[in-house]
Design an enzyme around this catalytic site. Structure first.
Site, PDB file in Angstrom:
ATOM      1  N   SER A  54       0.830  -1.206   0.000  1.00 32.29           N
ATOM      2  CA  SER A  54       0.000   0.000   0.000  1.00 32.29           C
ATOM      3  C   SER A  54       0.864   1.255   0.000  1.00 32.29           C
ATOM      4  O   SER A  54       0.349   2.363  -0.200  1.00 32.29           O
ATOM      5  CB  SER A  54      -0.933   0.007   1.208  1.00 32.29           C
ATOM      6  OG  SER A  54      -0.230  -0.308   2.395  1.00 32.29           O
ATOM      7  N   LYS A 122       4.392 -11.424   3.706  1.00 34.55           N
ATOM      8  CA  LYS A 122       2.968 -11.645   3.455  1.00 34.55           C
ATOM      9  C   LYS A 122       2.749 -11.775   1.954  1.00 34.55           C
ATOM     10  O   LYS A 122       3.262 -10.983   1.174  1.00 34.55           O
ATOM     11  CB  LYS A 122       2.102 -10.512   4.017  1.00 34.55           C
ATOM     12  CG  LYS A 122       0.594 -10.731   3.782  1.00 34.55           C
ATOM     13  CD  LYS A 122      -0.243  -9.783   4.614  1.00 34.55           C
ATOM     14  CE  LYS A 122      -0.248  -8.369   4.114  1.00 34.55           C
ATOM     15  NZ  LYS A 122      -0.846  -8.231   2.743  1.00 34.55           N
ATOM     16  N   GLU A 191      -9.258  -9.456   4.170  1.00 32.83           N
ATOM     17  CA  GLU A 191      -9.606  -8.083   3.831  1.00 32.83           C
ATOM     18  C   GLU A 191     -10.981  -7.991   3.195  1.00 32.83           C
ATOM     19  O   GLU A 191     -11.278  -8.675   2.215  1.00 32.83           O
ATOM     20  CB  GLU A 191      -8.559  -7.479   2.884  1.00 32.83           C
ATOM     21  CG  GLU A 191      -8.852  -6.032   2.527  1.00 32.83           C
ATOM     22  CD  GLU A 191      -7.704  -5.340   1.808  1.00 32.83           C
ATOM     23  OE1 GLU A 191      -7.884  -4.164   1.426  1.00 32.83           O
ATOM     24  OE2 GLU A 191      -6.640  -5.971   1.636  1.00 32.83           O
TER      25      GLU A 191
END
Length: 273
Positions: A54, A122, A191
């Site tokens: 992000s 991740k 998510e």
């Protein structure tokens, strides 16, 4: 060094996160992309810090996470690691670094770990990348999975909307979660999925489940730090709680600085040598 609510100053490990799930203690995680922010977040008592891809959005201004390169992720991760003493530091593997084949995935995973000094990685995806996950774990690298809305697949989805609302996609997500656990993942991020499905995953799996837009019956929560501190405008998803309005604080402060400089009020005599 202990944070505001932290009595145990020992370094957080993947084993400690597992113990927290077993003991019913919720896990608090936020993103960070630089040394200064990482220092503050670690001091505040976070259990885990994520160097998310992000960064592509909040640090570089891109519309998606896809442009992030492995070099850029290593740069951000290295900066964060320098500022952290306690929290578990997890780094996203960026798009294209693990989807091609397991061998390339392992090579890139090893490079990120060696060059950044982070604690874990991740990866987004389920059964489609399961062999890569297994190989990376077998190499000795802790892996966190990521299911539900997977931003690296945004062009496939065509929307940032809630995932796994229909029965077929929900069933696949559950299968993917079990597969990731079996492959050796120490945890999974979910998510933007229905809270009832997230609760089911958290109850069925033995590893910690971290939610972002997945309700409060999972084992922990993660948010993008710039979002929760109110440093950005125009991004207002239902799952986001803003704990500050730093956008206003910073712009007001800079505006006052501009005014003081223009009026020759700064620096004053007390601020001279």
């Amino acid at each position: 060094m202990a944070g505001y609510l932290v009595e145990d100053a020992r370094k957080v490990t993947t084993l400690r996160l597992q113990e927290m799930k077993q003991q019913g203690e919720k896990i608090a995680m936020l993103t960070a992309y630089d040394y200064t922010m990482a220092q503050m977040l670690d001091h505040a008592g976070l259990d885990a810090i994520l160097i998310g891809d992000s960064a592509s959005n909040v640090m570089a201004g891109n519309k998606t996470t896809l442009p992030m390169t492995i070099d850029q992720m290593i740069y951000h991760a290295t900066s964060v690691v320098r500022g952290v003493k306690r929290a578990l530091v997890i780094c996203d593997m960026p798009f294209g670094t693990y989807q091609i084949n397991p061998t390339e995935g392992v090579r890139n995973a090893v490079r990120i770990m060696q060059e950044s000094g982070c604690d874990a990685l991740k990866l987004e995806g389920g059964i489609e990348i399961i062999e890569t996950v297994k190989r990376i774990v077998e190499t000795g690298i802790p892996v966190m999975g990521h299911l539900g809305l997977t931003p690296q697949s945004i062009n496939k989805f065509g929307t940032f909307g809630v995932r796994a609302k229909d029965e077929a996609e929900a069933a696949k997500l559950l299968d993917d979660a079990h597969a990731l656990e079996k492959a050796g993942c120490f945890g999974i991020t979910l998510e933007k999925i229905p809270a009832t499905l997230a609760r089911q995953v958290a109850r069925e799996l033995h590893i910690p489940i971290i939610g972002i837009g997945a309700g409060n019956e999972v084992d922990g929560q993660v948010l993008v730090v710039q979002d929760m501190l109110g440093m950005s405008k125009g991004f207002n998803p239902k799952f986001l709680r803003r704990y500050a309005d730093l956008y206003t604080t910073i712009t007001d402060s800079v505006g006052q600085y501009v005014s003081d400089v223009k009026k020759v009020d700064f620096p004053n005599q007390q601020e001279e040598y």
